[in-house]
Enzyme design. Structure first.
Site, PDB file in Angstrom:
ATOM      1  CD  GLU A  86      -0.157  -5.424   6.079  1.00 47.89           C
ATOM      2  OE1 GLU A  86      -0.124  -5.895   4.927  1.00 47.89           O
ATOM      3  OE2 GLU A  86      -0.463  -4.245   6.319  1.00 47.89           O
ATOM      4  NE  ARG A 145      -6.999   6.232   4.259  1.00 49.97           N
ATOM      5  CZ  ARG A 145      -5.763   6.698   4.344  1.00 49.97           C
ATOM      6  NH1 ARG A 145      -5.324   7.585   3.493  1.00 49.97           N
ATOM      7  NH2 ARG A 145      -4.964   6.288   5.306  1.00 49.97           N
ATOM      8  CB  CYS A 155      -1.007  -0.068   1.131  1.00 50.89           C
ATOM      9  SG  CYS A 155      -2.445   0.953   0.788  1.00 50.89           S
ATOM     10  CG  HIS A 212      -3.046  -3.192   4.011  1.00 51.28           C
ATOM     11  ND1 HIS A 212      -2.025  -2.610   4.723  1.00 51.28           N
ATOM     12  CD2 HIS A 212      -3.721  -2.182   3.432  1.00 51.28           C
ATOM     13  CE1 HIS A 212      -2.069  -1.300   4.596  1.00 51.28           C
ATOM     14  NE2 HIS A 212      -3.092  -1.008   3.807  1.00 51.28           N
TER      15      HIS A 212
HETATM   16  N1  GLN Z   1      -3.635   6.184   1.079  1.00 56.93           N
HETATM   17  C1  GLN Z   1      -2.376   5.966   1.709  1.00 56.93           C
HETATM   18  C2  GLN Z   1      -1.287   6.770   1.051  1.00 56.93           C
HETATM   19  O1  GLN Z   1      -1.505   7.429   0.122  1.00 56.93           O
HETATM   20  C3  GLN Z   1      -2.020   4.489   1.710  1.00 56.93           C
HETATM   21  C4  GLN Z   1      -2.996   3.746   2.550  1.00 56.93           C
HETATM   22  C5  GLN Z   1      -2.458   2.499   3.158  1.00 56.93           C
HETATM   23  O2  GLN Z   1      -1.270   2.276   3.234  1.00 56.93           O
HETATM   24  N2  GLN Z   1      -3.376   1.703   3.620  1.00 56.93           N
HETATM   25  O3  GLN Z   1      -0.188   6.769   1.438  1.00 56.93           O
END
Ligand code: GLN
Length: 190
Positions: free
Chosen positions: A170, A133, A76, A168
Site C-alpha cells: 500500500e 521491520r 506485514c 507494504h
Molecule cells: N514489526 C512489526 C510487528 O512485529 C510489523 C511491522 C510492520 O507492520 N511494518 O508487528
C-alpha cells in the site's frame, strides 16, 4: 466493499490503493463493521499492539470467526496475525495461513529497505516492495502458495482465501497486488 481494519496502521493508504482500482472501502473498528463486506485488509502496524487493541475492542473473536471464509489480505503485522504461529507470546494469531511468522526478522527500523520483486504468477516483473521491520515466514506448509521470493525468503504467500505479504504494497502507487487480491480472491470466493 472491502473492510480495512482501522485500529492501527495505514487505513488511508490501503483505501487509496483499492480506490485506484475502483474498489470502495470501509474502516472496520467494531463487530458491526464486519457486516456486508466482501473482503478484509489487515494492515501493518505492531502485531503486539494490534492483538491488544483487537481484544480490547471485542473484535478478536468476531474477526477470527469471519476470517474462516472471508477473503483477507494481511500486510506485514497483518500477515503476522494471520499465521499459524508467531515467535512472540504477546501476539495472538488467527491461524488462517500455515506458517510461523518471525517478527522483525530483517532487523530494526533502520534496516528497512526497498527492493524490486518478480511476481511470476501475476505475470508481473517489477513490483517495488517496501519492507519495514518485516517478518520472515518459516515452516511454510503444503497448500501455501508462494507468489514472490526475496533471496531465500518467501515474501508473498497465499492459502485459499488468505493472502499475506511481509512488505507494504500500500506504500507505493502500484495497485497490482491489491488488484490480484480483488480479482483472484475476493471475486472468486464471495
Ligand atoms: N514489526 C512489526 C510487528 O512485529 C510489523 C511491522 C510492520 O507492520 N511494518 O508487528
Amino acid at each position: 466493499m472491502i473492510g480495512v481494519v482501522a485500529l492501527q496502521g495505514s487505513f488511508a493508504k490501503h483505501a487509496h490503493s483499492l480506490g485506484s482500482i475502483g474498489v470502495t472501502c470501509r474502516a472496520v473498528r467494531s463487530e458491526a463493521d464486519l457486516k456486508s463486506i466482501d473482503g478484509l485488509v489487515l494492515p501493518g502496524g505492531e502485531s503486539t499492539t494490534m492483538t491488544t487493541l483487537l481484544q480490547n475492542e471485542g473484535l478478536w473473536e468476531p474477526l477470527n470467526a469471519t476470517l474462516e471464509t472471508m477473503p483477507v489480505f494481511g500486510t506485514c503485522a497483518g500477515a503476522i496475525l494471520l499465521g499459524q504461529q508467531v515467535d512472540d507470546d504477546r501476539v495472538k494469531c488467527f491461524d488462517k495461513i500455515q506458517y510461523k511468522a518471525v517478527r522483525n526478522a530483517y532487523g530494526r527500523q533502520i534496516e528497512s529497505f526497498t527492493t524490486s520483486l518478480i511476481l511470476p504468477k501475476l505475470n508481473y516483473h517489477d513490483f517495488h516492495a517496501v519492507f519495514i521491520r518485516a517478518p520472515k515466514f518459516e515452516n511454510i506448509q503444503q497448500g501455501v502458495d508462494s507468489l514472490a521470493v526475496y533471496g531465500p525468503e518467501h515474501v508473498l504467500l497465499r492459502q485459499d482465501h488468505v493472502l499475506a505479504a511481509s512488505f507494504h504494497p500500500e506504500l507505493t502507487d502500484d495497485a497490482t497486488i491489491h488488484k490480484y487480491f480483488v480479482d483472484e480472491i475476493v471475486l472468486k470466493y464471495r
